[in-house]
Design an enzyme around this catalytic site. Structure first.
Site, PDB file in Angstrom:
ATOM      1  N   GLU A  13       0.208  -1.265  -0.056  1.00 57.17           N
ATOM      2  CA  GLU A  13      -0.270  -0.098  -0.051  1.00 57.17           C
ATOM      3  C   GLU A  13       0.959   1.208   0.087  1.00 57.17           C
ATOM      4  O   GLU A  13       0.670   2.230   0.275  1.00 57.17           O
ATOM      5  CB  GLU A  13      -0.774   0.288   0.854  1.00 57.17           C
ATOM      6  CG  GLU A  13      -0.504  -0.262   2.665  1.00 57.17           C
ATOM      7  CD  GLU A  13       0.396   1.100   2.673  1.00 57.17           C
ATOM      8  OE1 GLU A  13      -0.780   2.036   3.124  1.00 57.17           O
ATOM      9  OE2 GLU A  13       0.555   0.915   3.980  1.00 57.17           O
ATOM     10  N   GLN A 103       1.533   3.058  17.893  1.00 55.74           N
ATOM     11  CA  GLN A 103       1.733   1.789  17.340  1.00 55.74           C
ATOM     12  C   GLN A 103       3.006   1.597  17.085  1.00 55.74           C
ATOM     13  O   GLN A 103       4.070   0.478  17.235  1.00 55.74           O
ATOM     14  CB  GLN A 103       1.190   1.565  15.635  1.00 55.74           C
ATOM     15  CG  GLN A 103      -0.304   1.409  15.635  1.00 55.74           C
ATOM     16  CD  GLN A 103      -0.947   1.174  14.364  1.00 55.74           C
ATOM     17  OE1 GLN A 103       0.080   0.531  13.334  1.00 55.74           O
ATOM     18  NE2 GLN A 103      -1.859   0.997  14.118  1.00 55.74           N
ATOM     19  N   HIS A 284     -10.166  -3.694  10.596  1.00 56.65           N
ATOM     20  CA  HIS A 284      -8.889  -1.950  11.014  1.00 56.65           C
ATOM     21  C   HIS A 284      -8.214  -2.666  11.988  1.00 56.65           C
ATOM     22  O   HIS A 284      -6.298  -3.379  12.242  1.00 56.65           O
ATOM     23  CB  HIS A 284      -9.237  -0.856  11.730  1.00 56.65           C
ATOM     24  CG  HIS A 284     -10.159   0.035  10.136  1.00 56.65           C
ATOM     25  ND1 HIS A 284      -9.174   0.518   9.357  1.00 56.65           N
ATOM     26  CD2 HIS A 284     -11.458  -0.197  10.509  1.00 56.65           C
ATOM     27  CE1 HIS A 284      -9.997   0.951   8.824  1.00 56.65           C
ATOM     28  NE2 HIS A 284     -11.486   0.970   9.100  1.00 56.65           N
ATOM     29  N   LEU A 285      -9.101  -4.018  13.189  1.00 53.49           N
ATOM     30  CA  LEU A 285      -8.144  -4.634  13.648  1.00 53.49           C
ATOM     31  C   LEU A 285      -6.946  -5.588  13.279  1.00 53.49           C
ATOM     32  O   LEU A 285      -5.716  -5.993  13.930  1.00 53.49           O
ATOM     33  CB  LEU A 285      -8.761  -5.840  14.725  1.00 53.49           C
ATOM     34  CG  LEU A 285      -8.572  -6.323  15.882  1.00 53.49           C
ATOM     35  CD1 LEU A 285      -7.583  -5.179  16.868  1.00 53.49           C
ATOM     36  CD2 LEU A 285      -9.811  -7.283  17.207  1.00 53.49           C
ATOM     37  N   ALA A 286      -7.204  -6.302  11.885  1.00 48.28           N
ATOM     38  CA  ALA A 286      -6.880  -7.215  11.420  1.00 48.28           C
ATOM     39  C   ALA A 286      -5.441  -6.357  11.091  1.00 48.28           C
ATOM     40  O   ALA A 286      -4.307  -7.372  11.281  1.00 48.28           O
ATOM     41  CB  ALA A 286      -7.173  -7.774  10.362  1.00 48.28           C
ATOM     42  N   ASP A 287      -5.218  -4.938  11.012  1.00 48.85           N
ATOM     43  CA  ASP A 287      -4.143  -4.342  10.531  1.00 48.85           C
ATOM     44  C   ASP A 287      -2.762  -4.744  12.010  1.00 48.85           C
ATOM     45  O   ASP A 287      -1.761  -4.583  11.986  1.00 48.85           O
ATOM     46  CB  ASP A 287      -4.345  -3.348  10.200  1.00 48.85           C
ATOM     47  CG  ASP A 287      -5.219  -2.455   8.800  1.00 48.85           C
ATOM     48  OD1 ASP A 287      -5.182  -3.585   8.479  1.00 48.85           O
ATOM     49  OD2 ASP A 287      -5.080  -2.006   8.383  1.00 48.85           O
ATOM     50  N   GLN A 288      -3.688  -4.903  13.076  1.00 47.40           N
ATOM     51  CA  GLN A 288      -2.427  -4.513  14.399  1.00 47.40           C
ATOM     52  C   GLN A 288      -2.671  -5.276  14.707  1.00 47.40           C
ATOM     53  O   GLN A 288      -2.498  -5.674  15.707  1.00 47.40           O
ATOM     54  CB  GLN A 288      -3.024  -3.363  14.761  1.00 47.40           C
ATOM     55  CG  GLN A 288      -3.237  -1.589  14.638  1.00 47.40           C
ATOM     56  CD  GLN A 288      -3.670  -0.749  15.057  1.00 47.40           C
ATOM     57  OE1 GLN A 288      -3.731  -0.598  16.257  1.00 47.40           O
ATOM     58  NE2 GLN A 288      -5.099   0.016  14.517  1.00 47.40           N
ATOM     59  N   HIS A 309      -3.139  -2.839   4.240  1.00 43.61           N
ATOM     60  CA  HIS A 309      -2.609  -2.091   5.188  1.00 43.61           C
ATOM     61  C   HIS A 309      -2.020  -3.379   5.606  1.00 43.61           C
ATOM     62  O   HIS A 309      -0.446  -4.230   5.538  1.00 43.61           O
ATOM     63  CB  HIS A 309      -3.184  -1.955   5.917  1.00 43.61           C
ATOM     64  CG  HIS A 309      -3.134  -0.290   6.173  1.00 43.61           C
ATOM     65  ND1 HIS A 309      -4.068   0.496   6.020  1.00 43.61           N
ATOM     66  CD2 HIS A 309      -1.740   0.451   6.401  1.00 43.61           C
ATOM     67  CE1 HIS A 309      -3.514   1.951   5.564  1.00 43.61           C
ATOM     68  NE2 HIS A 309      -2.547   1.720   6.209  1.00 43.61           N
TER      69      HIS A 309
END
Length: 352
Positions: A13, A103, A284-288, A309
């Site tokens: 990305e 992060q 969005h949680l999957a990103d982190q 991401h």
């Protein structure tokens, strides 16, 4: 002397997530790196203030040697030292996301030899990043389930474009993370809050009316909140979808010349897709989750189709650790993500 890793900042990305993940993994593993093409996929490439703040924060907690860390720079070399906890205060100076700065340093501070208190100032409710509420109610509870002792408190909202928000994060060290499986969600309960600052409260009430009509959320589960401490105007609609596994936060942000009903309808559509999927982990949680799961030595979760991401994070992880990240796409559009490390201890850092 550890090998200097070369990271392509234009891969996947091509945004700031590559830099944040690289900083986090460098601190945890002790690997120095050089990253080229920082944010090459963005209309304004190079380091913006929030990215530069993340670099400074990572350098501060590790005594790192940094070159190329200038505003607008597309190249950065970073040699970390031993990570230390303690008190850390960072101000972005713009509405850039303070939650994204966190992060870059949170994984390492969870493994530091002493406790930490991190004070961050900047954007807390920014349309280009997860808001503070996502950090507090979605991500950190999952981190605590994996063994991390971390809490956050919001002291001042900072809406885009004024920024000026402030929150504090308290972090206790943990000897190691525990693997986690998030595969089944079950029934959900939905509630929502609409925040307004320097904006007529009628905006929040119109947004909540849409949530009531489109998601069937009862009025007693809807709350309009007038924020009086933010330096600038703003509006955010926060839809909380709670299950036994976790609480997912879907956010809509007010925009100039965009009606409240449109903002709310967009958020409701995203919430409906998450609810209908029956997966526990949102996009969005999957990103982190990937970095904490590598620290834990593994883990697995079900999510919607992974974002760019998430896929880019997986590629960066493989440059720092002996890790296999598998994505199994199902016919219903969902995806099961499994993180396997070759060493049971993951990449927990014991020495620099």
């Amino acid at each position: 002397m550890r090998e200097l890793l070369t990271i392509d900042g234009s891969q996947g990305e091509g945004g700031g997530q590559i830099l944040r993940t690289t900083l986090a993994l460098s601190l945890v593993t002790g690997h120095p790196f050089r990253i080229d093409g920082i944010r090459a996929g963005r209309s304004k490439p190079g380091l913006l203030r929030q990215h530069l703040t993340a670099v400074h924060a990572a350098a501060q907690v590790s005594g790192a040697t940094v070159s190329g860390g200038d505003l607008g720079s597309g190249t950065l070399t970073f040699h970390p030292g031993p990570v230390r906890g303690g008190d850390l205060s960072m101000a972005i100076g713009t509405a850039g996301s303070a939650t994204l700065v966190l992060q870059a340093i949170l994984p390492a501070l969870l493994l530091a030899p002493e406790a930490s208190r991190v004070v961050l100032e900047g954007g807390t409710h920014n349309p280009y990043a997860p808001p503070f509420d996502f950090l507090d109610r979605t991500l950190l509870p999952v981190i605590r389930r994996m063994g991390g002792n971390v809490t956050a408190r919001l002291e001042r909202h900072g809406f885009y474009p004024a920024g000026g928000g402030r929150f504090t994060v308290d972090i206790e060290p943990v000897s190691r993370f525990e693997p986690l499986a998030l595969l089944v969600r079950g029934p959900v309960q939905v509630s929502a809050q609409a925040l307004v600052s320097g904006v007529p409260e009628g905006v929040s009430k119109r947004e909540l009316k849409v949530v009531n009509e489109q998601l069937g959320v009862p009025w007693e589960a809807l709350e309009s909140i007038v924020v009086r401490t933010s330096p600038g105007p703003g509006n955010a609609l926060l839809i909380a979808i709670a299950s036994e596994e976790l609480t997912e936060i879907v956010t809509g942000f007010g925009e100039k010349q965009v009606g409240a009903a449109v903002v709310a309808s967009r958020a409701c559509k995203e919430a409906q897709a998450y609810i209908a999927s029956n997966v526990p982990v949102g996009v969005h949680l999957a990103d982190q989750l990937l970095v904490p799961m590598v620290l834990a030595g593994g883990g697995t979760f079900r999510t919607l189709a992974p974002s760019a991401h998430t896929m880019t994070n997986a590629a960066v992880l493989k440059q720092f650790a002996d890790v296999d990240v598998r994505f199994v796409n199902e016919s219903d559009g969902t995806c099961t993500v499994t993180v396997d490390t070759a060493r049971a201890s993951g990449v927990n850092r014991t020495a620099s």
